[in-house]
Design a protein around this motif. Structure first.
Motif, PDB file in Angstrom:
ATOM      1  N   ALA A   1       0.832  -1.207   0.000  1.00 13.11           N
ATOM      2  CA  ALA A   1       0.000   0.000   0.000  1.00 13.11           C
ATOM      3  C   ALA A   1       0.865   1.256   0.000  1.00 13.11           C
ATOM      4  CB  ALA A   1      -0.921  -0.004   1.218  1.00 13.11           C
TER       5      ALA A   1
ATOM      6  N   GLU B   1       2.325   1.671  -3.537  1.00 17.10           N
ATOM      7  CA  GLU B   1       1.279   2.082  -4.483  1.00 17.10           C
ATOM      8  C   GLU B   1       0.892   3.548  -4.264  1.00 17.10           C
ATOM      9  OE1 GLU B   1      -1.855  -0.741  -3.908  1.00 17.10           O
ATOM     10  OE2 GLU B   1      -0.903  -2.226  -5.225  1.00 17.10           O
ATOM     11  N   ARG B   2       0.815   3.940  -3.016  1.00 18.32           N
ATOM     12  CA  ARG B   2       0.480   5.351  -2.732  1.00 18.32           C
ATOM     13  C   ARG B   2       1.595   6.267  -3.204  1.00 18.32           C
ATOM     14  NH1 ARG B   2      -0.668   6.926   3.324  1.00 18.32           N
ATOM     15  NH2 ARG B   2       1.589   6.957   3.325  1.00 18.32           N
TER      16      ARG B   2
ATOM     17  N   SER C   1       1.461   6.679  -6.969  1.00 19.70           N
ATOM     18  CA  SER C   1       0.285   7.345  -7.521  1.00 19.70           C
ATOM     19  C   SER C   1       0.236   8.832  -7.191  1.00 19.70           C
ATOM     20  CB  SER C   1      -0.988   6.670  -6.989  1.00 19.70           C
ATOM     21  OG  SER C   1      -1.100   6.882  -5.592  1.00 19.70           O
TER      22      SER C   1
END
Length: 57
Positions: free
Chosen positions: A47, A50-51, A54
Motif C-alpha cells: 500500500a 502504491e500510494r 500514484s
C-alpha cells in the motif's frame, strides 16, 4: 595413567557468552524474519509503494 584437563575459575566463560549471544541473535533474526514476511507487513508495504507511485506532481 592419562590426566584429563581440569577447568578452574572461569575458563571458557567467554566462549559460553559468545555462544549465548549467537543463539539470542539467531532467535531475534527468526522473529524479525517472521514479522517482515507476515501478510500484514507485506500488505502495508504494498500500500505504501502504491500510494507513493500514484502521487501526482
Amino acid at each position: 595413567m592419562r590426566k584429563f584437563p581440569t577447568f578452574r575459575g572461569d575458563d571458557g566463560t567467554a566462549t559460553v557468552e559468545y555462544a549465548i549471544a549467537i543463539v539470542a541473535a539467531a532467535a531475534l533474526a527468526v522473529v524479525l524474519y517472521l514479522i517482515v514476511t507476515s501478510d500484514a507487513v507485506a500488505a502495508g508495504l504494498t500500500a505504501l509503494v502504491e500510494r507513493a507511485l500514484s502521487v501526482k506532481f
